[in-house]
Design an enzyme around this catalytic site. Structure first.
Site, PDB file in Angstrom:
ATOM      1  N   GLU A  89       0.827  -1.230   0.000  1.00  0.00           N
ATOM      2  CA  GLU A  89       0.000   0.000   0.000  1.00  0.00           C
ATOM      3  C   GLU A  89       0.855   1.272   0.000  1.00  0.00           C
ATOM      4  OE1 GLU A  89      -3.056  -0.312   3.057  1.00  0.00           O
ATOM      5  OE2 GLU A  89      -4.107  -1.823   1.880  1.00  0.00           O
ATOM      6  N   GLU A 110      -5.531  -8.349  -0.597  1.00  0.00           N
ATOM      7  CA  GLU A 110      -6.241  -8.024   0.652  1.00  0.00           C
ATOM      8  C   GLU A 110      -7.694  -7.758   0.299  1.00  0.00           C
ATOM      9  OE1 GLU A 110      -4.751  -5.215   3.573  1.00  0.00           O
ATOM     10  OE2 GLU A 110      -2.682  -5.659   2.967  1.00  0.00           O
TER      11      GLU A 110
HETATM   12  O1  AHR Z   1      -5.176  -6.053   6.769  1.00  0.00           O
HETATM   13  C1  AHR Z   1      -5.102  -4.934   7.609  1.00  0.00           C
HETATM   14  C2  AHR Z   1      -4.369  -3.771   6.960  1.00  0.00           C
HETATM   15  O2  AHR Z   1      -5.151  -3.271   5.921  1.00  0.00           O
HETATM   16  C3  AHR Z   1      -3.052  -4.067   6.308  1.00  0.00           C
HETATM   17  O3  AHR Z   1      -1.988  -4.025   7.203  1.00  0.00           O
HETATM   18  C4  AHR Z   1      -2.915  -2.969   5.304  1.00  0.00           C
HETATM   19  O4  AHR Z   1      -2.182  -3.370   4.184  1.00  0.00           O
HETATM   20  C5  AHR Z   1      -4.344  -2.592   4.967  1.00  0.00           C
HETATM   21  O5  AHR Z   1      -4.557  -1.248   5.057  1.00  0.00           O
END
Ligand code: AHR
Length: 494
Positions: free
Chosen positions: A168, A287
């Site tokens: 990210e 994610e």
């Molecule tokens: O999964 C939780 C968080 O969400 C992770 O650390 C991050 O990559 C995202 O913002």
């Protein structure tokens, strides 16, 4: 719904059923690792958790972050445990004891029957530390770092194939966040030297942190313009919530996921055309999940403790429906979504929950994830769906029926995954399996509950569980079923 074996979307890459373990909250400490727990093995790995992970048949697990990786020194987590430093962990404002690190994670993966997907730190570090980690991990022997791994007790290289170039990096919350140009350049240079160490590895570049990021999709376009030849995948991240308690709108959000996926594919292909390249970049949706229940509790946690209960969303029945629809969205683009990680695996926004020193149990979202992972491997088939529709606050023409079909790897079974988004009415489903000839129903699994907010907890771990009492019947190649209101359905046909 019409399903024809000649109308294929693409092969389902089993890695779309991946997950994620971050050094965050109780994912590692109290989750997969808890020495002294009655279920812990000699390495401190909880066998009860491993059993639940095996029930999901998780093919790949991303590690060690997440936001955590952007401040992490991988060297802190290898070698004799008594020499490892305790550090302030700035992403989640905790103390990281480094009792569990890279080698322990690889061991855990082997025991759990899964593979590691490693992320490197491109927040506070760069190409040098990333290529050193690949050397430590994958080079057989005869160099300082490969021999160090051997000295640490790992004679054979770990041979980790899949690596994420940071996390990210477009997000202002990220340690060492970057502009697209800054990130595209460092991703290209890091990828270059990592592949020089081991040319067999595959690399994932960071895409946008969410569909709603102001730099989306220009970020993808710029990053790929700079790193197209060096990387293999671009990542997508997306979480949804039902903050306004507007369930019709909540359940429609997988349509946002559809458009996110389609826009990223279009951007990849635009850069491919611009570069006159033969190479295609595929998608790693590394994610995704529902995440909002724990937000208020998290804001009250004091900083600088070890493994506090962060991001512990307790999932209810409606969350399981959206998770089912998100899985359907990825299967509908199985031609290009080649990896995905439900975030995360244990305790932290996870399908599996544990109590420290106590039990482990399945959250509601465990079930659609398990069903697709077990029955959704093979070839994804185009779902020609005609359905009544509704409009919600943010989406128009939302079909009540959300569905996709997968032909099994041995070509002997077809499984239809279907969500009825209608909250008060059953939906009569007719499936025309025209090219399959005469079929029979193996089973019709249903996840349903009268209370959309019903959840599984330590005291009532089986409140929401699937049953096999669905009423699907076959008459030749015509299948009929009544999908209960607000239900997740798995219709297995032979
Ligand atoms: O999964 C939780 C968080 O969400 C992770 O650390 C991050 O990559 C995202 O913002």
């Amino acid at each position: 719904m019409i399903v024809d074996k000649d109308f294929t979307i693409g092969e389902v890459d089993k890695r779309i059923y991946g997950s994620f373990i971050e050094h965050l909250g109780r994912a590692v400490y109290g989750g997969i690792y808890e020495p002294g727990h009655p279920e812990a093995d000699e390495q401190g790995f909880r066998n009860d958790v491993i059993e639940l992970v095996q029930g999901l048949d998780v093919p790949i697990v991303r590690y060690p972050g997440g936001n955590f990786v952007s401040g992490y020194n991988w060297e802190d987590g290898v070698g004799p445990v008594e020499l490892r430093p305790k550090r302030l962990e700035l992403a989640w404002r905790t103390i990281e004891p480094n009792l569990f690190g890279f080698n322990e994670f690889v061991d855990w993966c082997r025991k759990a029957g899964t593979e590691a997907m490693m992320a490197v730190n491109l927040g506070t570090r760069g190409p040098e530390e990333a290529r050193q980690l690949v050397e430590y991990s994958n080079h057989p022997s005869g160099t300082h770092l490969s021999d160090l791994r051997i000295k640490h007790g790992y004679k054979d290289p770990h041979n980790i194939k899949t690596w994420c170039l940071g996390n990210e990096m477009d997000g202002p919350w990220q340690i060492g966040a970057k502009t697209a140009v800054e990130y595209g350049r460092i991703a290209a240079e890091t990828a270059k030297v990592m592949k020089w160490v081991d040319p067999t590895i595959e690399l994932v570049a960071c895409g946008s942190s969410a569909l709603g990021m102001p730099t989306f999709p220009e970020w993808e376009s710029t990053v790929l313009d700079l790193a197209y030849n060096q990387v293999d995948y671009i990542s997508l991240h997306q979480y949804y919530g039902n903050r306004d308690n507007d369930t019709p709108n909540f359940l429609a959000q997988s349509m946002g996921m559809d458009s996110f996926i389609n826009t990223v594919i279009a951007t990849c292909d635009y850069i491919q055309a611009k570069k006159r390249s033969k190479k295609k970049i595929n998608l790693s949706f590394d994610e995704w999940n529902v995440w909002y229940h724990s937000n208020a509790a998290d804001s009250k946690i004091d900083p600088w403790s070890i493994a506090p209960p962060q991001l512990e969303d307790v999932y209810n029945h409606e969350d399981a429906l959206l998770v089912g629809s998100m899985l359907i969205s990825m299967l509908k683009r199985a031609d290009r979504v080649k990896m995905a990680c439900i975030a995360q695996l244990v305790n932290v926004i996870a399908p599996i929950m544990t109590a420290n020193g106590g039990a482990a149990w399945k959250q509601t979202i465990y079930f659609p994830y398990m069903h697709t992972s077990i029955f959704g491997r093979g070839t994804a088939l185009v779902p020609l769906v005609t359905s009544p529709k509704y409009d919600s606050k943010d989406y128009s023409d939302v079909p009540y029926l959300d569905a996709v079909a997968v032909l099994s790897e041995n070509q002997e079974e077809v499984t239809v995954f279907a969500v009825n988004r209608h909250l008060s009415e059953s939906l009569p489903l007719e499936i025309d399996l025209r090219s399959f000839g005469s079929c029979r129903v193996i089973e019709h699994i249903v996840l349903e509950h009268d209370d959309l907010k019903a959840a599984n907890t330590i005291d009532a771990p089986n409140r929401v569980t699937p049953h096999t009492g669905g009423d699907a019947t076959a008459d030749g190649s015509k299948i009929e079923a009544l999908l209960g209101k607000a239900s997740w359905n798995v219709i297995r046909l032979k």
